[in-house]
Design a protein around this motif. Structure first.
Motif, PDB file in Angstrom:
ATOM      1  N   PHE A   1      26.190  25.744 -26.065  1.00  0.00           N
ATOM      2  CA  PHE A   1      25.082  26.188 -25.204  1.00  0.00           C
ATOM      3  C   PHE A   1      24.432  24.986 -24.534  1.00  0.00           C
ATOM      4  O   PHE A   1      24.021  24.036 -25.212  1.00  0.00           O
ATOM      5  CB  PHE A   1      24.069  26.943 -26.073  1.00  0.00           C
ATOM      6  CG  PHE A   1      22.918  27.536 -25.317  1.00  0.00           C
ATOM      7  CD1 PHE A   1      23.015  28.788 -24.729  1.00  0.00           C
ATOM      8  CD2 PHE A   1      21.710  26.856 -25.192  1.00  0.00           C
ATOM      9  CE1 PHE A   1      21.947  29.343 -24.043  1.00  0.00           C
ATOM     10  CE2 PHE A   1      20.634  27.397 -24.505  1.00  0.00           C
ATOM     11  CZ  PHE A   1      20.757  28.652 -23.922  1.00  0.00           C
TER      12      PHE A   1
ATOM     13  N   ILE B   1      22.277  23.672 -20.590  1.00  0.00           N
ATOM     14  CA  ILE B   1      21.767  23.982 -19.255  1.00  0.00           C
ATOM     15  C   ILE B   1      22.547  23.247 -18.173  1.00  0.00           C
ATOM     16  O   ILE B   1      22.602  23.671 -17.019  1.00  0.00           O
ATOM     17  CB  ILE B   1      20.251  23.626 -19.148  1.00  0.00           C
ATOM     18  CG1 ILE B   1      19.656  24.126 -17.819  1.00  0.00           C
ATOM     19  CG2 ILE B   1      20.035  22.134 -19.303  1.00  0.00           C
ATOM     20  CD1 ILE B   1      19.680  25.609 -17.644  1.00  0.00           C
TER      21      ILE B   1
ATOM     22  N   GLY C   1      22.722  28.030 -20.165  1.00  0.00           N
ATOM     23  CA  GLY C   1      21.390  28.607 -20.291  1.00  0.00           C
ATOM     24  C   GLY C   1      20.413  27.583 -20.824  1.00  0.00           C
ATOM     25  O   GLY C   1      20.790  26.480 -21.222  1.00  0.00           O
ATOM     26  N   SER C   2      19.135  27.962 -20.825  1.00  0.00           N
ATOM     27  CA  SER C   2      18.081  27.053 -21.278  1.00  0.00           C
ATOM     28  C   SER C   2      17.397  27.621 -22.509  1.00  0.00           C
ATOM     29  O   SER C   2      17.199  28.840 -22.619  1.00  0.00           O
ATOM     30  CB  SER C   2      17.054  26.862 -20.154  1.00  0.00           C
ATOM     31  OG  SER C   2      15.913  26.166 -20.632  1.00  0.00           O
TER      32      SER C   2
ATOM     33  N   ASP D   1      14.365  29.820 -21.994  1.00  0.00           N
ATOM     34  CA  ASP D   1      14.534  31.215 -21.598  1.00  0.00           C
ATOM     35  C   ASP D   1      14.755  32.065 -22.850  1.00  0.00           C
ATOM     36  O   ASP D   1      15.879  32.213 -23.333  1.00  0.00           O
ATOM     37  CB  ASP D   1      15.728  31.326 -20.649  1.00  0.00           C
ATOM     38  CG  ASP D   1      15.884  32.709 -20.040  1.00  0.00           C
ATOM     39  OD1 ASP D   1      15.257  33.662 -20.557  1.00  0.00           O
ATOM     40  OD2 ASP D   1      16.635  32.841 -19.063  1.00  0.00           O
TER      41      ASP D   1
ATOM     42  N   ARG E   1      17.272  34.973 -22.561  1.00  0.00           N
ATOM     43  CA  ARG E   1      18.681  34.530 -22.582  1.00  0.00           C
ATOM     44  C   ARG E   1      19.116  34.240 -24.015  1.00  0.00           C
ATOM     45  O   ARG E   1      20.201  34.650 -24.452  1.00  0.00           O
ATOM     46  CB  ARG E   1      18.828  33.285 -21.713  1.00  0.00           C
ATOM     47  CG  ARG E   1      20.218  32.659 -21.692  1.00  0.00           C
ATOM     48  CD  ARG E   1      21.199  33.520 -20.950  1.00  0.00           C
ATOM     49  NE  ARG E   1      22.445  32.803 -20.680  1.00  0.00           N
ATOM     50  CZ  ARG E   1      23.639  33.371 -20.724  1.00  0.00           C
ATOM     51  NH1 ARG E   1      23.754  34.662 -21.027  1.00  0.00           N
ATOM     52  NH2 ARG E   1      24.709  32.684 -20.446  1.00  0.00           N
TER      53      ARG E   1
END
Length: 616
Positions: free
Chosen positions: A314, A316, A342-343, A346, A349
Motif C-alpha cells: 500500500f 500513495i 492510496g493514502s 483516506d 479507502r
C-alpha cells in the motif's frame, strides 16, 4: 570446435606413442615380433575405447585454457576404464587372429601404458593452459598496479581470471595475508608480500593504484579493519561481497564492486529465528503501508521469503511501488501480491481494503520523515503521521487484525522537532490501542538507515559527484546507523516476539560522526577530504539534535531472546486520551502553525522545542 578436433588428433597420436613406448620399456627396447603383431591389432581398439571414455568424461567439452585438477581426475578415470576394457579385449578378442596362439600384453605393459597415457593426455592440456596463462602475463605500463588482500581460494580464482583476460588491465604486484606461513609463497605465480601491517608500506613503495579485498568469507569486523587501513593509502578500493550476499556462492571478478560506506558501517548478518517468523507470517494476509519507501520496500522483500498467503503493498506514490512490484515479480514469481495505491489519510479507502482482504498482520511504514520539512509544515506531519496512523490503528481494531507493527524512530525520544514528536504520539497511540483491543500493537524504534531516501549518504554522493563541497551541519553532530536489510529483518523479528504494547529498541551499535561519514565517502570516491573535496559546516537545522537518543532516559531497557532487540516496559495509556487528542488535532490542523505546535507540546510531554526555533 576446431580446437576439439585438434585435441582428438593429439590424443590419438599420444595414445599410440604411449602404447608403443610401454612395450619398448617392458622389453628393454627390443619388442618380440609376435607382440608387434598384437600391437598393430590393438592400436585401433585402444584408441577407440579411450576416445569413447574421454567423451563420456567430457574431456572434449572443456575449454583448454581452463584445464584444471578436475579435468586431470577425469583423464585418470577415462584412461583407467579404457585400460580395463583393453585387458578384457586382450583375453577375449585377439586369440583367433594369432593362429590359435594366445598372446596378451603383460600386466606391466598395461601399468606403464596407463602412466604414460595419463601423463601425455594430461600434459598436453596443462601445457596449453600454461601457454595461455603466459600470454596473459604480459602487462603494459598502462596497466593498473594492483594489490590483492587475501591469499585464499577467492584470490587464486581472481588471479587466474586477471591473467587470462587482458581487458582487465591489471598488473598484480602481490598478495597480502596475515597467515605468516604463506609469506613469500606463490599463488598462481604471485607472491604473498606480508600481512595487513605492510599494506601502507607496499602501496607507497610499489606505487599501488588499486586494492582488491578478496576475503568473501571474512566477518564484517575483520573487513572493516582492513578497509580502514586501505583507505589511508589513497588507492582505489574494490571488494568481493560476502558469501551470504552472493546468491550462487561463486567467486568471480564479475562480482567485484567498489568499497562503499556500508562496508565500513555495516555489521554482521542478522540471525533470524525463522520458526517464530514463519508462525506469524507464513500463510497470512500481510499489509505493508508505505510499501514503496526505503524501509517498506525492504520489508516486502523480506516478507516475501516467508511465503505469505497474500502481500498487500500500500502506497500513495505509484512510481516507487511499481519498481517494487517489478522486482518482486522477478525474484518471487510465485508470490501472491497486490499493489494498492492510496493514502492512510483516506479512512474510507483503508476501510474498503481491510474489509475486502481481512489482513492478519500490518506493518506500518507510511510516514513523513524529513525533519526540516515537517518543521515548516507541522500540519502535514499531524495529518499524515498522527491522524493517518490513527486511521490504520482503528481499522486494525475494527477488522480484528492479529498484529500491528509501527515503524518508529530514535527522533521520537525526547523529541525536539515536530517529526519526532508526531512519531512519539504514534507510539502513545500504539500502547493505548493495545490496552483497548484484542490486536497486538507494538512499535519498533531505530535510527538512521544507510542509503534510505532522504538520508545523508545519497546527498553526500551527489555533492561529491559535483565536486563538492560536502555540507555537514555541525562538526560534532552524530547519528546511529544501520543498513536497510538489517533494519527490516529486525522489525520482522521484533514482531515475532511481541506480545502487545511494547516499544522495541534495535541495537544500533555505536553512533557515528557525520563529518567522519563525509570524509570516508570522499576517500572511498578517490578524493582527499579538505583538498580535492571541501567540507562545509552549515549549522544545525530547525529541530535538529546534536546527538540522537534511542530510549527514554527514565525507562530501562530489557533484553529479549534476540541479542539485537531490546524492549521498553509497556505503559498503560487510556484510549480516551487518544480519541480526545485526535479530535483536538482535527480541529487545529488547518489553522495557525503556532497553534498546531502548541497542541503537539500539550499532547507529547517529552517534546521540547529548541529555543532558537522561530516560525518562518
Amino acid at each position: 570446435m576446431q580446437k576439439d578436433k585438434k585435441l582428438i588428433v593429439y590424443d590419438i597420436f599420444f595414445l599410440i606413442i604411449s602404447l608403443y613406448f610401454a612395450l619398448l620399456l617392458r622389453f628393454d627396447f627390443s619388442i618380440p615380433p609376435e607382440y608387434m603383431i598384437f600391437l598393430k591389432l590393438s592400436i585401433i581398439p585402444v584408441v577407440v575405447i579411450t576416445l569413447i571414455f574421454n567423451k563420456i568424461f567430457n574431456l572434449y567439452n572443456s575449454i583448454w585454457k581452463y584445464a584444471s585438477v578436475e579435468e586431470l581426475v577425469s583423464i585418470v578415470y577415462s584412461v583407467s576404464l579404457a585400460n580395463l576394457i583393453f585387458i578384457i579385449y586382450s583375453y577375449l578378442i585377439n586369440y583367433k587372429f594369432l593362429e590359435n596362439r594366445y598372446y596378451r600384453f603383460p600386466y606391466t605393459v598395461h601399468i606403464i601404458f596407463w602412466i604414460l597415457s595419463v601423463l601425455a593426455l594430461g600434459g598436453i592440456r596443462f601445457i596449453y593452459r600454461l601457454s595461455e596463462d603466459s600470454k596473459g602475463e604480459y602487462k603494459s605500463s598502462k596497466d593498473k598496479r594492483l594489490l590483492i588482500v587475501g591469499a585464499g581460494d577467492a584470490s587464486a580464482m581472481l588471479i587466474r581470471e586477471i591473467k587470462k583476460h587482458k581487458n582487465f588491465n591489471y598488473n598484480i604486484i602481490g598478495l597480502i595475508d596475515d597467515d605468516r606461513s604463506k609469506k613469500k609463497k606463490l599463488i598462481n605465480g604471485i607472491k604473498v608480500l606480508g600481512g595487513r601491517d605492510q599494506i601502507q608500506r607496499i602501496c607507497r613503495e610499489a606505487n599501488i593504484e588499486e586494492i582488491i579485498i578478496a576475503m568473501p568469507s571474512a566477518d564484517i569486523k575483520t573487513k572493516r579493519k582492513i578497509i580502514n587501513i586501505c583507505k589511508t593509502t589513497k588507492c582505489k578500493l574494490k571488494t568481493l561481497p560476502g558469501i551470504y550476499e552472493m546468491i550462487d556462492g561463486n567467486v568471480s571478478i564479475s562480482k567485484l564492486r567498489d568499497v562503499n560506506i556500508e562496508d565500513l558501517l555495516g555489521r554482521e548478518e542478522v540471525k533470524l529465528n525463522n520458526e517464530n517468523i514463519n508462525r506469524y507470517i507464513k500463510g497470512k494476509v500481510i499489509v505493508v503501508t508505505g510499501g514503496g519507501g526505503s524501509i517498506g520496500s525492504e520489508l516486502c522483500r523480506q516478507i516475501a521469503r516467508f511465503e505469505p498467503k497474500l502481500l498487500l503493498i500500500f502506497d500513495i506514490y505509484e512510481n516507487n511501488v511499481y519498481d517494487v512490484q517489478m522486482e518482486l515479480n522477478y525474484k518471487y514469481p510465485k508470490l501472491n501480491k497486490k499493489i494498492i495505491i492510496g493514502s492512510i489519510r483516506d479512512v474510507d479507502r483503508l476501510t474498503d481494503i481491510f474489509e475486502k482482504y481481512r489482513p492478519q498482520v500490518v506493518f506500518h511504514a507510511a510516514a513523513h520523515k524529513h525533519v526540516p520539512l515537517m518543521e515548516n509544515n507541522p500540519a502535514e506531519a499531524v495529518k499524515n503521521n498522527i491522524i493517518g496512523t490513527y486511521n490504520v490503528l482503528k481499522c486494525c481494531n475494527k477488522f480484528n487484525v492479529e498484529k500491528f507493527v509501527q515503524i518508529s524512530t530514535d527522533k521520537a525520544v525526547n523529541p525536539t522537532n515536530v517529526m519526532g514528536a508526531s512519531k512519539r504520539f504514534c507510539e502513545i497511540m500504539v500502547q493505548a490501542f493495545d490496552e483497548a483491543s484484542k490486536t497486538e500493537y507494538v512499535a519498533v524504534r531505530f535510527g538512521n538507515v544507510l542509503g534510505s531516501n532522504g538520508s545523508v549518504i545519497p546527498l553526500f554522493k551527489k555533492q561529491i559527484a559535483h565536486g563538492g563541497p560536502v555540507t555537514v551541519t555541525h562538526p560534532e553532530i552524530n547519528r546511529f546507523f544501520m543498513t536497510i536489510p538489517e533494519a527490516a529483518q529486525l522489525v520482522i523479528q521484533a514482531g515475532a516476539i511481541a506480545h502487545g504494547g511494547e516499544i522495541f529498541v534495535l541495537d544500533m551499535g555505536k553512533p557515528v560522526k557525520i563529518v567522519d561519514l563525509a570524509k570516508d565517502l570522499i576517500t572511498l570516491s578517490g578524493y582527499e577530504p579538505g583538498v580535492d573535496i571541501k567540507i562545509k559546516y552549515t549549522g544545525l537545522r530547525p529541530g535538529e539534535k546534536l546527538y540522537e537518543e534511542l530510549l527514554m532516559n527514565e525507562v530501562a531497557l530489557t533484553s529479549t531472546e534476540h541479542d539485537k532487540i531490546f524492549v521498553e516496559k509497556p505503559n498503560k495509556i487510556d484510549i480516551n486520551f487518544v480519541e480526545k487528542s485526535i479530535e483536538d488535532f482535527k480541529k487545529v490542523v488547518n489553522g495557525d502553525k503556532e497553534q498546531i505546535i502548541k497542541l503537539i507540546e500539550e499532547k507529547v510531554p517529552t517534546y521540547k522545542r529548541k529555543k532558537y526555533q522561530k516560525d518562518e
